[in-house]
Write a protein that holds these residues in place. Structure first.
Motif, PDB file in Angstrom:
ATOM      1  N   ARG A  75     -15.265   8.246  -2.998  1.00 31.65           N
ATOM      2  CA  ARG A  75     -13.975   8.601  -3.602  1.00 31.65           C
ATOM      3  C   ARG A  75     -13.985   8.512  -5.110  1.00 31.65           C
ATOM      4  O   ARG A  75     -13.426   9.361  -5.807  1.00 31.65           O
ATOM      5  CB  ARG A  75     -12.887   7.701  -3.024  1.00 31.65           C
ATOM      6  CG  ARG A  75     -11.481   8.037  -3.486  1.00 31.65           C
ATOM      7  CD  ARG A  75     -10.482   7.389  -2.570  1.00 31.65           C
ATOM      8  NE  ARG A  75      -9.217   7.139  -3.213  1.00 31.65           N
ATOM      9  CZ  ARG A  75      -8.249   6.401  -2.695  1.00 31.65           C
ATOM     10  NH1 ARG A  75      -8.413   5.848  -1.519  1.00 31.65           N
ATOM     11  NH2 ARG A  75      -7.125   6.210  -3.342  1.00 31.65           N
ATOM     12  N   TRP A  76     -14.606   7.455  -5.656  1.00 30.84           N
ATOM     13  CA  TRP A  76     -14.514   7.216  -7.091  1.00 30.84           C
ATOM     14  C   TRP A  76     -15.866   7.295  -7.815  1.00 30.84           C
ATOM     15  O   TRP A  76     -15.904   7.356  -9.040  1.00 30.84           O
ATOM     16  CB  TRP A  76     -13.908   5.830  -7.365  1.00 30.84           C
ATOM     17  CG  TRP A  76     -12.504   5.677  -6.890  1.00 30.84           C
ATOM     18  CD1 TRP A  76     -11.463   6.528  -7.112  1.00 30.84           C
ATOM     19  CD2 TRP A  76     -11.962   4.593  -6.128  1.00 30.84           C
ATOM     20  NE1 TRP A  76     -10.312   6.050  -6.538  1.00 30.84           N
ATOM     21  CE2 TRP A  76     -10.587   4.846  -5.919  1.00 30.84           C
ATOM     22  CE3 TRP A  76     -12.490   3.419  -5.607  1.00 30.84           C
ATOM     23  CZ2 TRP A  76      -9.751   3.994  -5.220  1.00 30.84           C
ATOM     24  CZ3 TRP A  76     -11.668   2.565  -4.900  1.00 30.84           C
ATOM     25  CH2 TRP A  76     -10.317   2.851  -4.712  1.00 30.84           C
ATOM     26  N   CYS A 105      -4.396   1.918  -2.031  1.00 27.40           N
ATOM     27  CA  CYS A 105      -3.428   1.825  -3.130  1.00 27.40           C
ATOM     28  C   CYS A 105      -3.704   2.920  -4.161  1.00 27.40           C
ATOM     29  O   CYS A 105      -4.842   3.076  -4.622  1.00 27.40           O
ATOM     30  CB  CYS A 105      -3.524   0.461  -3.815  1.00 27.40           C
ATOM     31  SG  CYS A 105      -3.201  -0.929  -2.710  1.00 27.40           S
ATOM     32  N   SER A 106      -2.656   3.639  -4.527  1.00 25.00           N
ATOM     33  CA  SER A 106      -2.795   4.607  -5.617  1.00 25.00           C
ATOM     34  C   SER A 106      -3.021   3.853  -6.919  1.00 25.00           C
ATOM     35  O   SER A 106      -2.709   2.666  -7.039  1.00 25.00           O
ATOM     36  CB  SER A 106      -1.530   5.456  -5.723  1.00 25.00           C
ATOM     37  OG  SER A 106      -0.434   4.657  -6.168  1.00 25.00           O
ATOM     38  N   ASP A 107      -3.536   4.548  -7.917  1.00 24.28           N
ATOM     39  CA  ASP A 107      -3.714   3.919  -9.223  1.00 24.28           C
ATOM     40  C   ASP A 107      -2.372   3.461  -9.790  1.00 24.28           C
ATOM     41  O   ASP A 107      -2.289   2.414 -10.449  1.00 24.28           O
ATOM     42  CB  ASP A 107      -4.379   4.904 -10.192  1.00 24.28           C
ATOM     43  CG  ASP A 107      -5.844   5.156  -9.855  1.00 24.28           C
ATOM     44  OD1 ASP A 107      -6.360   4.521  -8.902  1.00 24.28           O
ATOM     45  OD2 ASP A 107      -6.458   5.990 -10.542  1.00 24.28           O
ATOM     46  N   GLU A 108      -1.332   4.223  -9.512  1.00 30.41           N
ATOM     47  CA  GLU A 108      -0.001   3.840  -9.992  1.00 30.41           C
ATOM     48  C   GLU A 108       0.441   2.516  -9.382  1.00 30.41           C
ATOM     49  O   GLU A 108       0.982   1.639 -10.082  1.00 30.41           O
ATOM     50  CB  GLU A 108       1.009   4.940  -9.641  1.00 30.41           C
ATOM     51  CG  GLU A 108       2.439   4.638 -10.097  1.00 30.41           C
ATOM     52  CD  GLU A 108       3.453   5.661  -9.607  1.00 30.41           C
ATOM     53  OE1 GLU A 108       4.658   5.460  -9.887  1.00 30.41           O
ATOM     54  OE2 GLU A 108       3.060   6.637  -8.927  1.00 30.41           O
ATOM     55  N   GLN A 132       0.849  -1.185   0.000  1.00 27.58           N
ATOM     56  CA  GLN A 132       0.000   0.000   0.000  1.00 27.58           C
ATOM     57  C   GLN A 132       0.888   1.239   0.000  1.00 27.58           C
ATOM     58  O   GLN A 132       2.014   1.210   0.497  1.00 27.58           O
ATOM     59  CB  GLN A 132      -0.931   0.034   1.215  1.00 27.58           C
ATOM     60  CG  GLN A 132      -0.232   0.211   2.558  1.00 27.58           C
ATOM     61  CD  GLN A 132      -1.212   0.241   3.715  1.00 27.58           C
ATOM     62  OE1 GLN A 132      -1.740  -0.803   4.104  1.00 27.58           O
ATOM     63  NE2 GLN A 132      -1.473   1.420   4.264  1.00 27.58           N
ATOM     64  N   ASP A 133       0.381   2.323  -0.581  1.00 30.96           N
ATOM     65  CA  ASP A 133       1.114   3.585  -0.544  1.00 30.96           C
ATOM     66  C   ASP A 133       0.228   4.732  -0.048  1.00 30.96           C
ATOM     67  O   ASP A 133       0.606   5.899  -0.136  1.00 30.96           O
ATOM     68  CB  ASP A 133       1.726   3.920  -1.912  1.00 30.96           C
ATOM     69  CG  ASP A 133       0.713   3.928  -3.053  1.00 30.96           C
ATOM     70  OD1 ASP A 133      -0.483   3.684  -2.797  1.00 30.96           O
ATOM     71  OD2 ASP A 133       1.129   4.170  -4.201  1.00 30.96           O
ATOM     72  N   ILE A 134      -0.950   4.382   0.481  1.00 30.04           N
ATOM     73  CA  ILE A 134      -1.848   5.362   1.101  1.00 30.04           C
ATOM     74  C   ILE A 134      -2.161   4.857   2.501  1.00 30.04           C
ATOM     75  O   ILE A 134      -2.527   3.685   2.682  1.00 30.04           O
ATOM     76  CB  ILE A 134      -3.149   5.519   0.282  1.00 30.04           C
ATOM     77  CG1 ILE A 134      -2.834   6.025  -1.125  1.00 30.04           C
ATOM     78  CG2 ILE A 134      -4.127   6.469   0.981  1.00 30.04           C
ATOM     79  CD1 ILE A 134      -4.048   6.042  -2.048  1.00 30.04           C
ATOM     80  N   THR A 154       5.964   4.701  -4.110  1.00 37.94           N
ATOM     81  CA  THR A 154       5.367   3.692  -4.981  1.00 37.94           C
ATOM     82  C   THR A 154       6.405   2.990  -5.845  1.00 37.94           C
ATOM     83  O   THR A 154       6.391   1.758  -5.982  1.00 37.94           O
ATOM     84  CB  THR A 154       4.300   4.348  -5.875  1.00 37.94           C
ATOM     85  OG1 THR A 154       3.385   5.073  -5.044  1.00 37.94           O
ATOM     86  CG2 THR A 154       3.547   3.314  -6.676  1.00 37.94           C
ATOM     87  N   PRO A 158       2.400   9.636   1.899  1.00 34.76           N
ATOM     88  CA  PRO A 158       2.264   8.524   0.941  1.00 34.76           C
ATOM     89  C   PRO A 158       3.553   7.723   0.846  1.00 34.76           C
ATOM     90  O   PRO A 158       4.660   8.239   1.051  1.00 34.76           O
ATOM     91  CB  PRO A 158       1.944   9.225  -0.378  1.00 34.76           C
ATOM     92  CG  PRO A 158       2.452  10.624  -0.218  1.00 34.76           C
ATOM     93  CD  PRO A 158       2.287  10.952   1.233  1.00 34.76           C
TER      94      PRO A 158
END
Length: 502
Positions: A258-259, A222-225, A159-161, A189, A186
């Motif tokens: 969020r989305w 998780c970021s989209d990246e 994870q990066d968030i 990534t 963050p």
């Protein structure tokens, strides 16, 4: 006792479970170099070099597959009461920090021994570490399963968030003085993905026994990246993937905020879905989500015990099967399941299905539950030559003592395995034709020494994580209150046992 090193075995006198017909006919098995090469009625001839194994008085079933667990949590079984998934995540600094490589190997060993002694021969282990499980630690965790004689997918959670940033509005709802003590920056990534690729490209273990997977932990975290990077690596290296998707209503509602669409739809848009992808939990998936998963050949690892323990709700397991999703069953980690008992998980899966509706025609049958815990799990983990007793399949076999009280008398064997067995009748277990449990004991493990080592490790971690526990306790009321409020938000599904609006 049978010779644990013999390469050719003739297993005679046992009854082999046939779940589809709810029977257990007397059947002989010939096992050569770990594979079932012949099976038939009693009297099966054998090569002169075969060791004859007397299985009289035993029921043989395929090794169970734990479709979702966390091996690193085995130090903290039974340590928390009345907490939700979000409170568990908030509490992470108090239970998951300061793990050395030795701690991670020991915790994994405890889980592997428990699973094997309780008839489970394969697991999908989502390992953790902060900020990431190192490459060397992943190799060591894999070696722990090799040494235990168990099959496993080892998949580090990525994870990066941060948890506090992943749920819209949560961070701002926390007391200002406590927010200052949190690190919500963050993650790096590119570095996370580079470490994952290094592990994949240098994996040292036999992939027919221990595979390396990828576990973007929760879509919101998780970021989209990062998500696209995980999908890219999975395709490049043929790695299985698993993620906690729609485990709680908090996640489902937060995804819409969020989305504007579901967690499953978001993952599909980023290329995550496919036959190597498994949803963990999936409590709050709707028909659209399930159709997307089915269209991609994906799986769901159903964790009914953990879902109840954390108050996440009751997953629609029947609907998953109706819409063509491959169903596996898991225990989840010891932190939110307290044991690693797949017999208990099967019983929970049966009971949870029943309480969803009075229409008994839609309840999961015992053969369906058993199939999910064996062949369904084999498909989800990628060990597709396991999960069934058949010619050409790996000899991952569990020997149940029919003279134990659970089986006196034996009536419908698949019903009794799912609803009456709890692991106390397991006498022997083999994985790939090699004995790993004999007489109920795991070969090569001194339980007294394991208990001593575990007590020392738990005491060390309790002391090392005292400050993290204090912060988590201070945040608990605010996190819990915010998440309860989010769960009261209108939503088109209801998965709780109580009436809507609670």
């Amino acid at each position: 006792m049978p010779d644990p090193t013999a390469s050719t075995l003739l297993i005679q006198g046992g009854r082999v479970l046939d779940a589809a017909t709810r029977s257990a006919p007397f059947t002989d098995l010939l096992v050569e170099h770990g594979v079932i090469t012949r099976m038939g009625p009693p009297g099966l001839p054998a090569p002169p070099t075969a060791e004859v194994v007397d299985a009289s008085g035993h029921l043989l079933h395929a090794g169970l597959v734990n479709g979702h667990t966390h091996g690193g949590t085995n130090f903290v079984k039974g340590t928390h009461d009345r907490w939700s998934l979000e409170l568990l995540l908030n509490g992470a600094p108090g239970w998951s920090a300061n793990f050395s490589m030795a701690h991670k190997m020991l915790a994994t060993r405890i889980g592997a021994v428990e699973m094997l002694q309780k008839g489970c021969t394969t697991c999908y282990d989502l390992s953790f570490g902060f900020p990431l499980v190192t490459v060397d630690e992943l190799f060591a965790i894999g070696q722990t399963y090799v040494d235990a004689g168990m099959r496993a997918v080892v998949a580090p959670m990525l994870q990066d968030i941060s948890f506090y940033s992943a749920i819209p509005g949560l961070y701002d709802a926390l007391p200002a003085d406590l927010r200052e003590r949190l690190n919500t920056a963050p993650g790096d990534t590119a570095w996370i993905l580079s470490q994952m690729e290094e592990a994949l490209s240098n994996w040292p273990h036999d992939k027919t026994q221990v595979r390396l997977g990828i576990a973007p932990t929760i879509p919101l975290h998780c970021s989209d990246e990062l998500t696209r990077g995980c999908a890219r690596l999975a395709t490049k290296y043929g790695a299985p993937m698993q993620s906690h998707v729609a485990e709680s209503k908090v996640q489902a509602v937060a995804a819409l905020q969020r989305w504007g669409h579901s967690l499953t739809a978001h993952f599909e848009s980023l290329g995550m879905l496919g036959p190597e992808f498994t949803v963990a939990h999936g409590v709050w998936l709707d028909d659209d989500d399930l159709r997307r998963l089915a269209a991609h050949g994906a799986s769901v690892a159903h964790n009914p015990g953990s879902n109840m323990r954390l108050g996440a709700g009751i997953a629609p397991a029947r609907r998953m099967l109706e819409l063509g999703v491959n169903l596996a069953i898991g225990t989840d980690g010891a932190l939110c399941a307290d044991n690693q008992n797949m017999y208990e998980a099967m019983r929970y899966a049966s009971m949870a299905s029943n309480v969803r509706t009075p229409d008994f025609n839609t309840w999961l049958t015992a053969p369906e539950v058993y199939t999910a815990a064996t062949a369904g799990g084999a498909r989800a983990t990628g060990f597709e030559r396991t999960g069934r007793i058949a010619v050409g399949q790996q000899a991952d076999l569990v020997f149940i003592d029919l003279n134990t009280i659970n089986w006196i008398p034996m009536n419908d064997p698949v019903n009794q395995l799912v609803l009456a067995e709890e692991g106390t009748s397991v006498r022997h277990v083999m994985v790939g034709g090699r004995w790993v449990v004999q007489g109920g004991a795991h070969l090569g493990t001194d339980l007294k020494q394991l208990a001593t080592d575990a007590a020392q490790a738990a005491a060390h971690l309790t002391h090392a994580n005292a400050e993290g526990r204090y912060l988590a306790d201070a945040l608990e009321a605010a996190v819990g209150s915010f998440c309860i409020g989010l769960c009261r938000s209108p939503f088109h599904l209801h998965r709780y046992g109580g009436p809507p609006g609670l």
